[in-house]
Design a protein around this motif. Structure first.
Motif, PDB file in Angstrom:
ATOM      1  N   ARG A 109      34.835  63.912  10.039  1.00 54.55           N
ATOM      2  CA  ARG A 109      35.880  64.860  10.435  1.00 54.55           C
ATOM      3  C   ARG A 109      35.262  66.209  10.812  1.00 54.55           C
ATOM      4  O   ARG A 109      35.627  66.811  11.824  1.00 54.55           O
ATOM      5  CB  ARG A 109      36.880  65.064   9.295  1.00 54.55           C
ATOM      6  CG  ARG A 109      37.837  63.938   9.123  1.00 54.55           C
ATOM      7  CD  ARG A 109      38.882  64.264   8.043  1.00 54.55           C
ATOM      8  NE  ARG A 109      39.432  63.050   7.521  1.00 54.55           N
ATOM      9  CZ  ARG A 109      39.071  62.458   6.387  1.00 54.55           C
ATOM     10  NH1 ARG A 109      38.161  62.995   5.599  1.00 54.55           N
ATOM     11  NH2 ARG A 109      39.628  61.331   6.014  1.00 54.55           N
ATOM     12  N   ALA A 110      34.318  66.672   9.992  1.00 56.24           N
ATOM     13  CA  ALA A 110      33.689  67.969  10.240  1.00 56.24           C
ATOM     14  C   ALA A 110      32.920  67.974  11.555  1.00 56.24           C
ATOM     15  O   ALA A 110      32.993  68.941  12.328  1.00 56.24           O
ATOM     16  CB  ALA A 110      32.759  68.336   9.080  1.00 56.24           C
ATOM     17  N   VAL A 111      32.199  66.904  11.840  1.00 49.88           N
ATOM     18  CA  VAL A 111      31.429  66.824  13.086  1.00 49.88           C
ATOM     19  C   VAL A 111      32.372  66.797  14.286  1.00 49.88           C
ATOM     20  O   VAL A 111      32.174  67.535  15.262  1.00 49.88           O
ATOM     21  CB  VAL A 111      30.496  65.591  13.100  1.00 49.88           C
ATOM     22  CG1 VAL A 111      29.885  65.370  14.485  1.00 49.88           C
ATOM     23  CG2 VAL A 111      29.397  65.743  12.057  1.00 49.88           C
ATOM     24  N   LEU A 112      33.408  65.982  14.224  1.00 46.24           N
ATOM     25  CA  LEU A 112      34.348  65.887  15.339  1.00 46.24           C
ATOM     26  C   LEU A 112      35.075  67.212  15.565  1.00 46.24           C
ATOM     27  O   LEU A 112      35.238  67.653  16.708  1.00 46.24           O
ATOM     28  CB  LEU A 112      35.343  64.750  15.102  1.00 46.24           C
ATOM     29  CG  LEU A 112      34.727  63.346  15.156  1.00 46.24           C
ATOM     30  CD1 LEU A 112      35.707  62.310  14.615  1.00 46.24           C
ATOM     31  CD2 LEU A 112      34.275  62.991  16.561  1.00 46.24           C
ATOM     32  N   GLN A 113      35.480  67.872  14.486  1.00 44.45           N
ATOM     33  CA  GLN A 113      36.151  69.169  14.623  1.00 44.45           C
ATOM     34  C   GLN A 113      35.203  70.199  15.230  1.00 44.45           C
ATOM     35  O   GLN A 113      35.598  70.988  16.094  1.00 44.45           O
ATOM     36  CB  GLN A 113      36.656  69.654  13.262  1.00 44.45           C
ATOM     37  CG  GLN A 113      37.828  68.859  12.744  1.00 44.45           C
ATOM     38  CD  GLN A 113      38.145  69.168  11.284  1.00 44.45           C
ATOM     39  OE1 GLN A 113      37.325  69.706  10.546  1.00 44.45           O
ATOM     40  NE2 GLN A 113      39.345  68.799  10.868  1.00 44.45           N
ATOM     41  N   THR A 114      33.966  70.202  14.795  1.00 46.54           N
ATOM     42  CA  THR A 114      32.992  71.160  15.300  1.00 46.54           C
ATOM     43  C   THR A 114      32.633  70.851  16.759  1.00 46.54           C
ATOM     44  O   THR A 114      32.475  71.768  17.567  1.00 46.54           O
ATOM     45  CB  THR A 114      31.745  71.193  14.389  1.00 46.54           C
ATOM     46  OG1 THR A 114      32.177  71.405  13.036  1.00 46.54           O
ATOM     47  CG2 THR A 114      30.803  72.323  14.773  1.00 46.54           C
TER      48      THR A 114
END
Length: 131
Positions: A26-31
């Motif tokens: 989730r963090a990678v996709l959001q970033t």
């Protein structure tokens, strides 16, 4: 590929627990959504299931730039992990994305990332030549 299958692939690649792989994914996709154009995020999301592509939606005023190191620190902060774990997770997410979308779409994504990302993205194989 639904989000649980995406996470399982990331967990296997990064040797992380499923929960940690989900958080990092989730963090990678959001970033990523903050680092690429809205058009590219839309194109990429169109090739992903809604429950995966939905994380690419950047908030208003997004469009942050920065080197790979800054990206990794943002992922680490968002997922509450050490930067080294964030790097391993980011590599796994990018490898999973590479297998999930078309070659052209992955190339478009990589083209919008700073040069420092080259080390985190496996080279895209060229098609075999006819001999």
């Amino acid at each position: 590929m639904r989000f649980p299958l995406f996470v399982e692939a990331v967990a296997r690649r990064a040797e992380l627990s499923t929960d940690q792989a989900a958080t990092i994914s989730r963090a990678v996709l959001q970033t990523l959504g903050e680092r690429i154009t809205a058009d590219e995020a839309g194109d990429l999301a169109a090739q992903l299931p809604d429950d995966v592509g939905g994380y690419l939606a950047a908030p208003e005023g997004a469009g942050a730039t920065g080197a790979a190191v800054e990206f990794l620190y943002r992922v680490a902060e968002r997922s509450a992990v050490d930067p080294a774990v964030a790097e391993v997770g980011t590599r796994a997410v990018l490898a999973t994305l590479r297998e999930t979308v078309t070659v052209g779409e992955f190339q478009d994504l990589v083209a919008q990332l700073p040069r420092g990302f080259d080390a985190m993205v496996d080279p895209i194989p060229r098609p075999p030549y006819d001999v």
